[in-house]
Structure formats: structure tokens, C-alpha cells
Design a protein around this motif. Structure first.
Motif, PDB file in Angstrom:
ATOM      1  N   MET A   1       0.705  -1.168   0.035  1.00 10.31           N
ATOM      2  CA  MET A   1      -0.055   0.009  -0.001  1.00 10.31           C
ATOM      3  C   MET A   1       0.883   1.297  -0.100  1.00 10.31           C
ATOM      4  N   ALA A   2       2.162   1.230   0.615  1.00 11.95           N
ATOM      5  CA  ALA A   2       2.788   2.214   0.657  1.00 11.95           C
ATOM      6  C   ALA A   2       3.210   2.564  -0.724  1.00 11.95           C
ATOM      7  N   LEU A   3       3.802   1.513  -1.285  1.00 13.44           N
ATOM      8  CA  LEU A   3       4.265   1.768  -2.686  1.00 13.44           C
ATOM      9  C   LEU A   3       3.222   2.605  -3.628  1.00 13.44           C
ATOM     10  N   VAL A   4       2.131   2.376  -3.504  1.00 11.41           N
ATOM     11  CA  VAL A   4       1.053   2.787  -4.201  1.00 11.41           C
ATOM     12  C   VAL A   4       0.834   4.351  -4.090  1.00 11.41           C
ATOM     13  N   LEU A   5       1.020   4.445  -2.608  1.00  7.93           N
ATOM     14  CA  LEU A   5       1.039   6.078  -2.140  1.00  7.93           C
ATOM     15  C   LEU A   5       2.276   6.598  -2.576  1.00  7.93           C
ATOM     16  N   ILE A   6       3.468   6.124  -2.600  1.00  4.76           N
ATOM     17  CA  ILE A   6       4.541   7.040  -2.977  1.00  4.76           C
ATOM     18  C   ILE A   6       4.529   7.333  -4.663  1.00  4.76           C
ATOM     19  N   PHE A   7       4.090   6.125  -5.314  1.00  6.85           N
ATOM     20  CA  PHE A   7       3.893   6.197  -6.770  1.00  6.85           C
ATOM     21  C   PHE A   7       2.692   7.300  -7.133  1.00  6.85           C
ATOM     22  N   GLY A   8       1.596   7.313  -6.285  1.00  6.72           N
ATOM     23  CA  GLY A   8       0.701   8.533  -6.593  1.00  6.72           C
ATOM     24  C   GLY A   8       1.118   9.722  -6.340  1.00  6.72           C
ATOM     25  N   VAL A   9       1.847   9.782  -5.488  1.00  3.83           N
ATOM     26  CA  VAL A   9       2.628  11.420  -4.848  1.00  3.83           C
ATOM     27  C   VAL A   9       3.560  11.750  -6.134  1.00  3.83           C
ATOM     28  N   ALA A  10       4.315  10.750  -6.651  1.00  2.93           N
ATOM     29  CA  ALA A  10       5.355  11.177  -7.613  1.00  2.93           C
ATOM     30  C   ALA A  10       4.694  11.691  -8.860  1.00  2.93           C
ATOM     31  N   ILE A  11       3.596  10.820  -8.992  1.00  2.15           N
ATOM     32  CA  ILE A  11       2.738  11.266 -10.428  1.00  2.15           C
ATOM     33  C   ILE A  11       2.109  12.730 -10.181  1.00  2.15           C
ATOM     34  N   VAL A  12       1.668  12.799  -9.031  1.00  2.00           N
ATOM     35  CA  VAL A  12       1.015  14.176  -8.751  1.00  2.00           C
ATOM     36  C   VAL A  12       2.062  15.510  -8.828  1.00  2.00           C
ATOM     37  N   LEU A  13       3.269  14.893  -8.200  1.00  3.52           N
ATOM     38  CA  LEU A  13       4.186  15.971  -8.154  1.00  3.52           C
ATOM     39  C   LEU A  13       4.652  16.454  -9.429  1.00  3.52           C
ATOM     40  N   LEU A  14       5.016  15.379 -10.502  1.00  2.00           N
ATOM     41  CA  LEU A  14       5.445  15.479 -11.798  1.00  2.00           C
ATOM     42  C   LEU A  14       4.342  16.172 -12.486  1.00  2.00           C
ATOM     43  N   ALA A  15       3.242  15.972 -12.449  1.00  4.43           N
ATOM     44  CA  ALA A  15       2.018  16.569 -13.062  1.00  4.43           C
ATOM     45  C   ALA A  15       1.921  17.864 -12.939  1.00  4.43           C
ATOM     46  N   ALA A  16       2.013  18.377 -11.518  1.00  2.00           N
ATOM     47  CA  ALA A  16       2.056  19.763 -11.224  1.00  2.00           C
ATOM     48  C   ALA A  16       3.218  20.368 -11.813  1.00  2.00           C
TER      49      ALA A  16
END
Length: 67
Positions: free
Chosen positions: A1-16
Motif C-alpha cells: 500500500m505504501a508503494l502505491v501511495l509513493i507512486f501516486g505522490v510522484a505522479i501528482v508532483l510530476l504532473a504539477a
């Protein structure tokens, strides 16, 4: 679950970061984004983060001396 959260945060940060690189007049509202728009902004953010790194600056200086 933590990996999914880290991956999601990375995607949001790069998209921003990618969205911030687009001029304000050309930006689409977030509500109209599709998967293609999200991935385009993630890719643009990744490119922006990869362009000006210390390694890249060192390589430019090294190649300047050989020219």
C-alpha cells in the motif's frame, strides 16, 4: 500500500511541475483532464526535472572543453 501511495505522490508532483511549465493561456482546467493529459503533464514534468541536473551541467562543461 505504501508503494502505491509513493507512486501516486510522484505522479501528482510530476504532473504539477509539468502543468506549471505550460503557459497559463494554454493550460487546460484540471476537471477536463483525461488520462492522456495527465500522462503528458507527467512526462513534461519528468523532462523538466531531468534537464538541469548537476551531472548534465558537468557533462556540458566537459564537452565544451573538447570542442
Amino acid at each position: 500500500m505504501a508503494l502505491v501511495l509513493i507512486f501516486g505522490v510522484a505522479i501528482v508532483l510530476l504532473a504539477a511541475i509539468g502543468r506549471g511549465a505550460v503557459p497559463a493561456a494554454e493550460r487546460l482546467p484540471l476537471r477536463s483532464w483525461g488520462l492522456r493529459d495527465l500522462m503528458r503533464n507527467v512526462w513534461l514534468g519528468l523532462v523538466i526535472c531531468a534537464v538541469d541536473t548537476p551531472l548534465d551541467r558537468t557533462m556540458e562543461e566537459m564537452f565544451r572543453t573538447y570542442r
